[in-house]
Scaffold this motif. Sequence first.
Motif, PDB file in Angstrom:
ATOM      1  N   LEU A 117      58.437  81.717  36.242  1.00  0.00           N
ATOM      2  CA  LEU A 117      59.315  81.102  37.296  1.00  0.00           C
ATOM      3  C   LEU A 117      59.454  82.187  38.387  1.00  0.00           C
ATOM      4  N   PRO A 118      59.652  81.720  39.642  1.00  0.00           N
ATOM      5  CA  PRO A 118      60.550  80.563  39.818  1.00  0.00           C
ATOM      6  C   PRO A 118      59.622  79.266  40.033  1.00  0.00           C
ATOM      7  N   PHE A 119      58.497  79.420  39.583  1.00  0.00           N
ATOM      8  CA  PHE A 119      57.434  78.216  39.679  1.00  0.00           C
ATOM      9  C   PHE A 119      58.025  77.062  38.892  1.00  0.00           C
ATOM     10  N   VAL A 120      58.389  75.917  39.484  1.00  0.00           N
ATOM     11  CA  VAL A 120      58.728  74.803  38.813  1.00  0.00           C
ATOM     12  C   VAL A 120      58.028  73.398  39.324  1.00  0.00           C
ATOM     13  N   PRO A 121      57.057  72.772  38.655  1.00  0.00           N
ATOM     14  CA  PRO A 121      56.435  71.632  39.047  1.00  0.00           C
ATOM     15  C   PRO A 121      57.418  70.668  39.568  1.00  0.00           C
ATOM     16  N   GLU A 122      56.913  69.674  40.626  1.00  0.00           N
ATOM     17  CA  GLU A 122      57.749  68.736  41.198  1.00  0.00           C
ATOM     18  C   GLU A 122      58.052  67.667  39.994  1.00  0.00           C
ATOM     19  N   ASN A 123      59.096  67.201  40.017  1.00  0.00           N
ATOM     20  CA  ASN A 123      59.516  66.081  39.013  1.00  0.00           C
ATOM     21  C   ASN A 123      59.596  66.444  37.765  1.00  0.00           C
ATOM     22  N   ALA A 124      59.611  67.938  37.647  1.00  0.00           N
ATOM     23  CA  ALA A 124      59.810  68.690  36.185  1.00  0.00           C
ATOM     24  C   ALA A 124      61.303  68.450  35.541  1.00  0.00           C
ATOM     25  N   ALA A 125      61.518  68.294  34.358  1.00  0.00           N
ATOM     26  CA  ALA A 125      62.817  68.223  33.768  1.00  0.00           C
ATOM     27  C   ALA A 125      63.647  69.441  34.121  1.00  0.00           C
ATOM     28  N   ASP A 126      64.728  69.503  33.984  1.00  0.00           N
ATOM     29  CA  ASP A 126      65.672  70.420  33.989  1.00  0.00           C
ATOM     30  C   ASP A 126      65.501  71.591  33.084  1.00  0.00           C
ATOM     31  N   ASN A 127      65.778  72.896  33.231  1.00  0.00           N
ATOM     32  CA  ASN A 127      65.408  73.642  32.168  1.00  0.00           C
ATOM     33  C   ASN A 127      66.730  74.980  31.886  1.00  0.00           C
TER      34      ASN A 127
END
Length: 289
Positions: A117-127
Amino acid sequence: MHTREEQMKAFGRLLDVLDQLREKCPWDKKQTNESLRPNTIEETFELCDAIMKDDTKEIKKELGDVLMHTCFYAMIAREKEQFDIADVLNAETDKLIFRHPHVYHPSQVGAEEPKPLPFVPENAADNDEFSKADTSDQVLKNWEQIKLKEKDGNKTVLSGVPSSLPSLIKAYRIQDKARNVGFDWQKKEDVWEKVHEELKELEDELAREDKEASTNELGDFLFSVINAARLYHLNPDNALERTNAKFIRRFNYIEQHSIRAGRPLTEMTLEEMDKLWNEAKQNERLNKD
């Protein structure tokens, strides 16, 4: 220190030598999981000894032995077409990623090059769940909850404690795991009432000379002392090992004196041995200063 490329090359060199030994060495050829197990236990304890002594040279050596055993088990599994060392490493890496949602988004499980983090792929579900952990205590509490959610994880909070662990370490681990789900003393000072209660119950049973009941109460008393140590962030296994080593040093001092004097220990009085014990204790203090 070595580069990552040099580290990977050294690991590959170990795997190559193990493959060659498995093919050409009579001893290595005949090894199985069962035959290696006693040696693995011994190597693990030797590593623990080196760590307690803070002997860097021995730690490096014993780490190598433990690593070799890990690779050997994986090699045997590869021969049976069960798994290989890559499966071991990838499974462990994915487990670490999954159990650290405050560092990695769940989408990074299985990623060839996981990005924190903070990397989060596009359209990824909430975490949102377990994504915040600002202290080591919070990490441990999350850890137990996350393990229960794993597909092949622990079915109960305490099922992850190996039954073969030494009793003292096992007691500490099960208390710590219970703490991580909220089962613990609200104030650490409250534990002393329990310790005194268990000591009184032990003394009562000893006075009755009931061996079975005394054994049970001794276990309860030891468990409560270990609990107190945990609450005060003291490792009871390390503490007891220090005392073991201290006793050995001081008793050896007495024995060496008896050898120099030409008198067997059995011929020395308790008063004489106590005097030598105190001498050893005083010498330790002077050397420390």
